[in-house]
Design an enzyme around this catalytic site. Structure first.
Site, PDB file in Angstrom:
ATOM      1  N   GLU A 186      39.757  43.665  30.993  1.00  0.00           N
ATOM      2  CA  GLU A 186      39.328  44.345  32.212  1.00  0.00           C
ATOM      3  C   GLU A 186      37.837  44.158  32.483  1.00  0.00           C
ATOM      4  O   GLU A 186      37.364  44.363  33.602  1.00  0.00           O
ATOM      5  CB  GLU A 186      39.643  45.833  32.124  1.00  0.00           C
ATOM      6  CG  GLU A 186      38.867  46.574  31.059  1.00  0.00           C
ATOM      7  CD  GLU A 186      39.485  47.923  30.721  1.00  0.00           C
ATOM      8  OE1 GLU A 186      38.753  48.916  30.782  1.00  0.00           O
ATOM      9  OE2 GLU A 186      40.688  47.975  30.411  1.00  0.00           O
ATOM     10  N   ARG A 189      43.314  37.727  38.867  1.00  0.00           N
ATOM     11  CA  ARG A 189      41.861  37.857  38.795  1.00  0.00           C
ATOM     12  C   ARG A 189      41.163  36.533  38.508  1.00  0.00           C
ATOM     13  O   ARG A 189      40.031  36.311  38.958  1.00  0.00           O
ATOM     14  CB  ARG A 189      41.476  38.906  37.748  1.00  0.00           C
ATOM     15  CG  ARG A 189      41.712  40.329  38.228  1.00  0.00           C
ATOM     16  CD  ARG A 189      41.371  41.373  37.194  1.00  0.00           C
ATOM     17  NE  ARG A 189      41.412  42.712  37.792  1.00  0.00           N
ATOM     18  CZ  ARG A 189      41.442  43.834  37.106  1.00  0.00           C
ATOM     19  NH1 ARG A 189      41.447  43.797  35.776  1.00  0.00           N
ATOM     20  NH2 ARG A 189      41.467  45.000  37.724  1.00  0.00           N
ATOM     21  N   LYS A 215      40.242  53.366  43.363  1.00  0.00           N
ATOM     22  CA  LYS A 215      41.355  53.308  42.416  1.00  0.00           C
ATOM     23  C   LYS A 215      40.973  53.943  41.082  1.00  0.00           C
ATOM     24  O   LYS A 215      41.768  54.685  40.485  1.00  0.00           O
ATOM     25  CB  LYS A 215      41.769  51.849  42.213  1.00  0.00           C
ATOM     26  CG  LYS A 215      42.967  51.627  41.317  1.00  0.00           C
ATOM     27  CD  LYS A 215      43.262  50.140  41.222  1.00  0.00           C
ATOM     28  CE  LYS A 215      44.634  49.855  40.654  1.00  0.00           C
ATOM     29  NZ  LYS A 215      44.920  50.385  39.352  1.00  0.00           N
TER      30      LYS A 215
END
Length: 442
Positions: A327, A358, A424
């Site tokens: 992440e 990503r 988010k």
């Protein structure tokens, strides 16, 4: 510009730093801890408190889903009046209910096992992108453990769990190569299965191991007995013994992964940023930023107040395996695009299955600003080039938005499309970001 700069259709002008930042940034609570704590509290045998929870789209979706299944979650202040806290009151899980997962991996993966314990049908649905994210590891495992699930053979959303009020549990083998959340999902509900659960990972790789360690630590904190590879068990096998979970009074740590853009600001501008309440011991993957950003040119000190990070005014390239901390890749890629030497980011092929692909998104967006990024089989190779302003698209991915903001510090004229997607996991990011400059940056 649109009237609301954080509206999805607006372009947000990323602040361009004219000098070194010098700021203290209070980062909200951890999404990963908040959502795990909500699940464990919902499955406990007694009420519990969750202090300083993160209020973001993902955590509010988790709370709403648990409420839909009958759990009481009261929002207010703690019993001693010391700030925001949620009181979680377990109840008999029940359906019929419909759960909106949004595009939250923790909600779509952690709650189907919970739904098997409900009396009635629980339907799961979400954003269009959620239909593309893999759920087969959880679905197949739950079926092997005795659950009835309808997904029309997709291995993905939408789906319905036909809860019977209990699940036998026992041993199950899964391939969690695409997401460690498959393992965490089964472990979190495992104490409530009749036979507990034994999860055996059969894949060649297992990303984000720190998140599994977080799950195990939090299970043990509420009274669960968990055997792990680290505690002398078999490699790639986790066992949870059936038993009651305790209601606890838990304070949520700051989200260290969400601290990344602010630490990056110190690195990029040669400034200083203090993140209060940085824990001295944690299972959060974001803690590795201390090591990675130091290698890229900064220095840090963990004090009684928190983490102080100082940039040197130079950014160095890095060759790093991010398999355990995937992440963090978008923010590291953004910093690497501004470095004085090339970087190779490895071990993150699974990022192609996150909120967006990503790896493809980072390659396209940085290159469209003049960069030189190439995808590899399991990551990115980044050759720094002079960058120019332009629109940085986010693909409804919060970490793409913060990556664009990092680049905007050093590159004038970067405009972030849909910066509101940061809600988010990081509410009020635009205000936190601009506030950093107001408190001492340029």
């Amino acid at each position: 510009m649109a009237a609301n700069p954080t509206a999805p259709t607006a372009l947000w002008p990323a602040p361009h730093a004219r000098g070194a930042v010098d700021a203290t940034v209070h980062v909200p609570g951890s999404k990963s801890v908040t959502n795990r704590a909500l699940v464990l509290a919902a499955l406990a045998s007694e009420p519990g408190w969750l202090r300083r929870p993160l209020r973001s789209r993902d955590t509010l979706l988790m709370a709403g889903a648990l409420r839909a299944m009958g759990v009481g979650i009261e929002e207010g202040v703690g019993p001693d009046g010391s700030g925001e806290a949620w009181r979680v009151i377990p109840a008999g899980l029940r359906g019929p209910a419909t759960v909106d997962v949004g595009n939250a991996g923790t909600v779509m993966r952690f709650l189907p096992p919970v739904a098997t314990l409900a009396a009635g049908d629980i339907r799961f649905d979400g954003d269009p992108r959620s239909y593309e994210r893999p759920l087969h590891g959880v679905i197949d495992a739950l079926r092997a453990l005795g659950a009835r699930i309808d997904d029309d053979g997709r291995g993905a959303l939408p789906l319905t769990v036909h809860g019977s009020g209990a699940l036998d549990g026992g041993p199950v083998s899964i391939d969690a190569s695409s997401s460690s959340q498959f393992v965490s999902a089964l472990l979190l509900s495992g104490p409530r299965f009749n036979q507990g659960v034994e999860v055996r990972h059969t894949g060649a790789t297992l990303p984000s191991l720190p998140h599994i360690r977080m799950t195990v630590d939090m299970l043990r904190a509420v009274g669960a007995q968990v055997d792990t590879p680290e505690s002398g068990g078999e490699p790639n096998v986790w066992r949870v013994t059936p038993g009651a979970l305790l209601g606890r009074d838990l304070t949520v740590e700051p989200d260290l992964s969400n601290a990344q853009p602010f630490l990056a600001a110190a690195l990029v501008t040669g400034g200083k940023v203090l993140i209060p309440d940085w824990p001295s011991r944690t299972t959060q993957p974001g803690d590795r930023l201390r090591e990675i950003f130091t290698e890229m040119g900064g220095s840090c000190e963990l004090t009684e107040y928190g983490l102080e990070f100082i940039g040197s005014g130079r950014i160095h390239g890095i060759d790093v395996d991010l398999g355990d901390v995937g992440e963090l890749t978008p923010g590291i890629a953004a910093v690497a695009a501004l470095a004085d030497s090339p970087s190779t980011l490895r071990g993150v092929a699974h990022l192609r299955l996150h909120e967006t692909d990503r790896l493809a998104a980072l390659t396209k967006e940085i290159n469209e600003l003049g960069g030189d990024v190439a995808e590899t089989a399991d990551g990115l190779h980044i050759r720094p080039r002079p960058l120019r302003g332009g629109t940085f698209h986010t693909y409804e991915d919060h970490r793409m938005a913060t990556a664009g903001a990092i680049i905007g510090l050093a590159v004038d004229g970067v405009r972030i499309e849909n910066v509101a997607t940061t809600a988010k996991t990081l509410p009020d990011f635009p205000d936190l970001w601009t506030g950093m400059f107001e408190s001492g940056g340029a």
